[in-house]
Motif scaffolding. Structure first.
Motif, PDB file in Angstrom:
ATOM      1  N   TRP A 178     -34.475 -40.428 -25.038  1.00 46.86           N
ATOM      2  CA  TRP A 178     -33.238 -40.487 -24.267  1.00 46.86           C
ATOM      3  C   TRP A 178     -32.681 -39.085 -24.031  1.00 46.86           C
ATOM      4  O   TRP A 178     -32.213 -38.760 -22.938  1.00 46.86           O
ATOM      5  CB  TRP A 178     -32.228 -41.360 -24.994  1.00 46.86           C
ATOM      6  N   GLU A 179     -32.743 -38.247 -25.052  1.00 45.20           N
ATOM      7  CA  GLU A 179     -32.235 -36.881 -24.915  1.00 45.20           C
ATOM      8  C   GLU A 179     -33.064 -36.091 -23.906  1.00 45.20           C
ATOM      9  O   GLU A 179     -32.523 -35.337 -23.088  1.00 45.20           O
ATOM     10  CB  GLU A 179     -32.248 -36.193 -26.277  1.00 45.20           C
ATOM     11  N   ARG A 180     -34.368 -36.271 -23.944  1.00 44.44           N
ATOM     12  CA  ARG A 180     -35.222 -35.585 -22.967  1.00 44.44           C
ATOM     13  C   ARG A 180     -34.915 -36.041 -21.550  1.00 44.44           C
ATOM     14  O   ARG A 180     -34.870 -35.229 -20.619  1.00 44.44           O
ATOM     15  CB  ARG A 180     -36.694 -35.849 -23.290  1.00 44.44           C
ATOM     16  N   LEU A 181     -34.724 -37.354 -21.381  1.00 46.38           N
ATOM     17  CA  LEU A 181     -34.401 -37.877 -20.057  1.00 46.38           C
ATOM     18  C   LEU A 181     -33.090 -37.291 -19.546  1.00 46.38           C
ATOM     19  O   LEU A 181     -32.987 -36.887 -18.379  1.00 46.38           O
ATOM     20  CB  LEU A 181     -34.313 -39.406 -20.108  1.00 46.38           C
ATOM     21  N   LYS A 182     -32.093 -37.204 -20.418  1.00 39.68           N
ATOM     22  CA  LYS A 182     -30.811 -36.631 -20.000  1.00 39.68           C
ATOM     23  C   LYS A 182     -30.964 -35.175 -19.586  1.00 39.68           C
ATOM     24  O   LYS A 182     -30.384 -34.745 -18.584  1.00 39.68           O
ATOM     25  CB  LYS A 182     -29.784 -36.752 -21.135  1.00 39.68           C
ATOM     26  N   ARG A 183     -31.751 -34.428 -20.347  1.00 38.61           N
ATOM     27  CA  ARG A 183     -31.938 -33.015 -20.008  1.00 38.61           C
ATOM     28  C   ARG A 183     -32.634 -32.864 -18.658  1.00 38.61           C
ATOM     29  O   ARG A 183     -32.280 -31.993 -17.862  1.00 38.61           O
ATOM     30  CB  ARG A 183     -32.728 -32.305 -21.110  1.00 38.61           C
ATOM     31  N   VAL A 184     -33.627 -33.718 -18.399  1.00 39.50           N
ATOM     32  CA  VAL A 184     -34.328 -33.668 -17.110  1.00 39.50           C
ATOM     33  C   VAL A 184     -33.368 -33.985 -15.968  1.00 39.50           C
ATOM     34  O   VAL A 184     -33.347 -33.297 -14.935  1.00 39.50           O
ATOM     35  CB  VAL A 184     -35.522 -34.645 -17.111  1.00 39.50           C
ATOM     36  N   LEU A 185     -32.554 -35.023 -16.149  1.00 37.15           N
ATOM     37  CA  LEU A 185     -31.614 -35.405 -15.095  1.00 37.15           C
ATOM     38  C   LEU A 185     -30.565 -34.325 -14.856  1.00 37.15           C
ATOM     39  O   LEU A 185     -30.221 -34.021 -13.706  1.00 37.15           O
ATOM     40  CB  LEU A 185     -30.939 -36.732 -15.457  1.00 37.15           C
ATOM     41  N   VAL A 186     -30.059 -33.738 -15.928  1.00 39.07           N
ATOM     42  CA  VAL A 186     -29.067 -32.670 -15.783  1.00 39.07           C
ATOM     43  C   VAL A 186     -29.675 -31.473 -15.067  1.00 39.07           C
ATOM     44  O   VAL A 186     -29.054 -30.873 -14.178  1.00 39.07           O
ATOM     45  CB  VAL A 186     -28.502 -32.268 -17.167  1.00 39.07           C
ATOM     46  N   GLU A 187     -30.902 -31.128 -15.425  1.00 41.60           N
ATOM     47  CA  GLU A 187     -31.557 -29.985 -14.785  1.00 41.60           C
ATOM     48  C   GLU A 187     -31.789 -30.251 -13.303  1.00 41.60           C
ATOM     49  O   GLU A 187     -31.599 -29.363 -12.467  1.00 41.60           O
ATOM     50  CB  GLU A 187     -32.883 -29.694 -15.485  1.00 41.60           C
ATOM     51  N   ARG A 188     -32.167 -31.472 -12.963  1.00 41.86           N
ATOM     52  CA  ARG A 188     -32.374 -31.796 -11.547  1.00 41.86           C
ATOM     53  C   ARG A 188     -31.061 -31.766 -10.772  1.00 41.86           C
ATOM     54  O   ARG A 188     -31.031 -31.328  -9.617  1.00 41.86           O
ATOM     55  CB  ARG A 188     -33.032 -33.170 -11.423  1.00 41.86           C
ATOM     56  N   LEU A 189     -30.000 -32.226 -11.398  1.00 42.64           N
ATOM     57  CA  LEU A 189     -28.694 -32.155 -10.742  1.00 42.64           C
ATOM     58  C   LEU A 189     -28.285 -30.703 -10.506  1.00 42.64           C
ATOM     59  O   LEU A 189     -27.749 -30.358  -9.448  1.00 42.64           O
ATOM     60  CB  LEU A 189     -27.644 -32.877 -11.587  1.00 42.64           C
ATOM     61  N   ARG A 194     -27.586 -26.133  -6.875  1.00 40.06           N
ATOM     62  CA  ARG A 194     -27.894 -24.758  -6.478  1.00 40.06           C
ATOM     63  C   ARG A 194     -28.501 -24.717  -5.080  1.00 40.06           C
ATOM     64  O   ARG A 194     -28.185 -23.847  -4.271  1.00 40.06           O
ATOM     65  CB  ARG A 194     -28.853 -24.125  -7.488  1.00 40.06           C
ATOM     66  N   GLY A 195     -29.386 -25.696  -4.792  1.00 42.04           N
ATOM     67  CA  GLY A 195     -29.992 -25.743  -3.465  1.00 42.04           C
ATOM     68  C   GLY A 195     -28.965 -25.988  -2.378  1.00 42.04           C
ATOM     69  O   GLY A 195     -29.028 -25.396  -1.297  1.00 42.04           O
ATOM     70  N   ALA A 196     -27.988 -26.857  -2.668  1.00 45.25           N
ATOM     71  CA  ALA A 196     -26.941 -27.139  -1.683  1.00 45.25           C
ATOM     72  C   ALA A 196     -26.082 -25.909  -1.433  1.00 45.25           C
ATOM     73  O   ALA A 196     -25.698 -25.619  -0.295  1.00 45.25           O
ATOM     74  CB  ALA A 196     -26.082 -28.303  -2.167  1.00 45.25           C
ATOM     75  N   VAL A 197     -25.800 -25.152  -2.499  1.00 43.93           N
ATOM     76  CA  VAL A 197     -24.988 -23.939  -2.355  1.00 43.93           C
ATOM     77  C   VAL A 197     -25.745 -22.887  -1.557  1.00 43.93           C
ATOM     78  O   VAL A 197     -25.185 -22.209  -0.683  1.00 43.93           O
ATOM     79  CB  VAL A 197     -24.588 -23.393  -3.743  1.00 43.93           C
ATOM     80  N   GLU A 198     -27.053 -22.749  -1.824  1.00 50.60           N
ATOM     81  CA  GLU A 198     -27.849 -21.745  -1.117  1.00 50.60           C
ATOM     82  C   GLU A 198     -27.974 -22.069   0.365  1.00 50.60           C
ATOM     83  O   GLU A 198     -28.015 -21.171   1.207  1.00 50.60           O
ATOM     84  CB  GLU A 198     -29.235 -21.648  -1.755  1.00 50.60           C
ATOM     85  N   GLN A 199     -28.034 -23.356   0.704  1.00 54.01           N
ATOM     86  CA  GLN A 199     -28.139 -23.745   2.108  1.00 54.01           C
ATOM     87  C   GLN A 199     -26.870 -23.411   2.876  1.00 54.01           C
ATOM     88  O   GLN A 199     -26.902 -23.162   4.074  1.00 54.01           O
ATOM     89  CB  GLN A 199     -28.443 -25.236   2.218  1.00 54.01           C
ATOM     90  N   ARG A 200     -25.753 -23.421   2.177  1.00 50.41           N
ATOM     91  CA  ARG A 200     -24.499 -23.068   2.847  1.00 50.41           C
ATOM     92  C   ARG A 200     -24.459 -21.580   3.160  1.00 50.41           C
ATOM     93  O   ARG A 200     -23.865 -21.139   4.092  1.00 50.41           O
ATOM     94  CB  ARG A 200     -23.309 -23.432   1.954  1.00 50.41           C
TER      95      ARG A 200
END
Length: 200
Positions: A178-189, A194-200
């Motif tokens: 569960w902890e690994r899954l949370k870390r993966v999801l947080v990193e993807r978010l 960051r990608g959305a900010v860079e596109q702006r």
């Protein structure tokens, strides 16, 4: 298979599973909260509530139990059809499929037994009779093993055993997964932000 976890054949089936979930879901939720609070490996991702953890556990346990049931049914179908023909296999097994939350409830019961081995259980109509939760779980598993060996068809014994196995494994390794899954999801978010900010 996810929707089959929340579907039931009869109202009695639905009521019994919900009563069992009401009886053991609270202790499984406590286990989820304890895992979240005590996990110390690596970067801990805090939780506002253990409810998402329990819901993920319950849904995954149900899908796993249904998968075990479907695999066994498919193997039996292929074996019977190879030996006796397709028509015999269809007549013997029909369209078997796992239905109901029994496997997920089994997982919650087993995880509760692992977490609270000194807990006592009572029988719904005989509340004055109590016994250790470990003995109750052993009796349930033994009944399902007997059901598999004797080919009882009243319950989905393979789904029950799959749920019990999932609960036991989750007790030992669930917090880390569960902890690994949370870390993966947080990193993807974070990457998405960051990608959305860079596109702006």
């Amino acid at each position: 298979m996810l929707t089959s976890v929340f579907s039931h054949q009869t109202f009695l089936h639905f009521a019994f599973n919900n009563y069992a979930l009401w009886s053991f879901g609270g202790s499984a939720l406590i286990v989820a909260a304890h895992h979240a609070a005590s996990y110390r490996s690596g970067a801990h991702v805090p939780e506002a509530s253990p409810t998402p953890h329990f819901l993920a556990f319950f849904a995954t346990a149900g899908v796993f139990a249904a998968t075990v049931s479907h695999i066994v049914a498919a193997v039996r179908f292929r074996r019977i059809s190879a030996l006796h023909g397709l028509d015999v296999a269809r007549a013997a097994l029909g369209r078997q499929g796992s239905l109901g939350a029994s496997g997920a409830v089994y997982a919650a019961v087993v995880m509760s037994a692992c977490a609270f081995p000194d807990a006592q259980l009572g029988i719904i109509f005989l509340p004055f009779i109590t016994f250790p939760i470990g003995a109750g779980v052993a009796g349930l598993v033994a009944a399902d093993v007997a059901g598999v060996l004797l080919r009882w068809r009243m319950f989905d014994h393979w789904a029950h055993l799959g749920g019990a196995a999932f609960g036991w494994v989750y007790w030992w390794y669930g917090a880390e997964a569960w902890e690994r899954l949370k870390r993966v999801l947080v990193e993807r978010l974070r990457m998405g932000a960051r990608g959305a900010v860079e596109q702006r």
